[in-house]
Enzyme design. Sequence first.
Site, PDB file in Angstrom:
ATOM      1  N   GLU A 241      15.545  17.339   4.421  1.00 56.64           N
ATOM      2  CA  GLU A 241      16.922  17.436   4.924  1.00 56.64           C
ATOM      3  C   GLU A 241      17.963  16.763   4.034  1.00 56.64           C
ATOM      4  O   GLU A 241      18.800  15.999   4.519  1.00 56.64           O
ATOM      5  CB  GLU A 241      16.994  16.877   6.342  1.00 56.64           C
TER       6      GLU A 241
ATOM      7  N   GLU B 202       8.259  23.862  11.198  1.00 59.99           N
ATOM      8  CA  GLU B 202       8.602  23.235  12.488  1.00 59.99           C
ATOM      9  C   GLU B 202       9.085  24.286  13.481  1.00 59.99           C
ATOM     10  O   GLU B 202      10.101  24.111  14.146  1.00 59.99           O
ATOM     11  CB  GLU B 202       9.671  22.155  12.290  1.00 59.99           C
TER      12      GLU B 202
END
Length: 569
Positions: free
Chosen positions: A354, A476
């Site tokens: 991220e 995810e």
Amino acid sequence: MKKIRLSLASAILFLCAASLHAAPAVQTGLVKNEDGTYTATKIDEDKKAIKYGQKVDGFKDVTVVKGSAVTKQNPISVSLDEVSNQELNISLSGEIKISGKSDSYDAIWMINDFDAGFPELSRKTVKNNEWTHFEGKTTICVGQNKQLYLSKTGISMDEVTFYLKNFSVKIETEGALGPKVSWLEVPSLKEAYKDFFKFGLAVTYKGELNNPDVQDGLYRHVESITLGNAFKPDFLFAWQNPTVKMAKYTDETGKTIDVPALLPKFNDMDAILGLAKMNNLKIRGHVLVWHSQTPHWFFTEGYSSSKDAPYVDKETMTARQEWYIRSVLEHVAEWEQKNKCKEHVVWAWDVVNEAAADNSSEARFLREDSDWYRVYKNEEFIVNAFRFANKYAPKDVQLVYNDYGTYSGSNRTKGTKHASVLKIIDAIQANPETRLDAVGMQSHINQTYPKITGDDSFERAIQNFLAKGIDVQITELDMGHQTKYSPIRQKTRYKEIFEMFIRNRKVDGKNGISSVTLWGLTDNSTWLDNQPEYKSKNNKQHPLLFEGTEFFAKPSYYGVMEAAEEAKN
């Protein structure tokens, strides 16, 4: 004339015998099956216009509709009255021939539901007197007095005759979702997908991975697990400030710095590695470098936790980063060697997580609310992380850049999250000392976004990443719902997404999707329930394949399994 008198018994025998020779009734419209689904192999009746079971062009069971004799508004139709006011999966297929005066006709199969936008299942151009295959499907909450029908738009009914063969409508309702079956009793996900890619689930250490009952399910269904938290810096640092004992570390440049002698703590990591090995599971390591769940003191002079403490310079931070990555990777390697592992337990690492900006520009494509960014002001910390991971990780362990929203704006090269990730990939690959094996697409999607295929879609993003010469790992995956939870709509979308994943899998050594991991085991403990957009509205989420403490298989599980089964056939 002699009168013939029949006894009551004789009359009954006469009628029964006669009935044996009567033409069997044609079953038209929807038929409910024992499993709760509905099917139709004949359109609804219109006695003056429709004949069933006709011999046409060498085929024995053709439905013939004479356009000039129709009496119904939609003569070629199947009533949906029996399934009104509920969520449906509707599949349609068959072959049609239209005989008339025009060269061709538009055969449009649709549902007359204004609230649903008159959804089309199939639109085909049919050449005059030629058989044409049609098929389509939709998921819809259908209202009352609705029909699936062939549109008459653009067709002069007085001059045409329609022919249908192999006509089939299949409808699955929420009432036909079947009994609840434990994940220990349903077929294995990893077996279903073994020819396509690694199948994985995210787990917690305590309460899940260390639970023997859960271990049985994991062993049955997956090759790979991801620890949601246990391998993150906060957890390996055990939320401690390193003020008790320090040690010296000399980095690759010869710079010597102080590092915490008693950190990282690997007790939980060692237990997790042991449980994984015992249950024949591989681990995706998550995560080495992240702006979140990394203590602020890791970036400050003197390892101070004070908000006002100054940041260290870049050279010192780079030495700390090398120390941390090296410590973790070498510890795993030492554990594997000590425990005589024939294969690596940790098969991949999310090296950086991220770091991309949600909105990119040529000069600014990184997340700036990050201690990493505040020290470096550029992508140097990302490149260094992949240099160090390449230096200290085994060469057959996958190194991955992982992020959310990676499909956002996949049709544009500027101003999107997707463009930011592409810029990061370019920066990593530009350095000859790095190795980037895959991009991790977190994929926290919902029942309507993102679009699966076409322009600005999930699939377009995957293909853009593959074009960089790297694999894709879906890391995810889960599916939230903004409004009402629809099990049947979720099943359809999961199936369509996995069909797309299978299309883009690795084949013949080419880059492709190498693994898919669902973010959690059961709806009962999904992380989405704590997210503000759902929690504030008390909107309980149902994003996964299993539910309840018994891990019952949901319709979404069967959708995922159907995608694999159909791809093999």
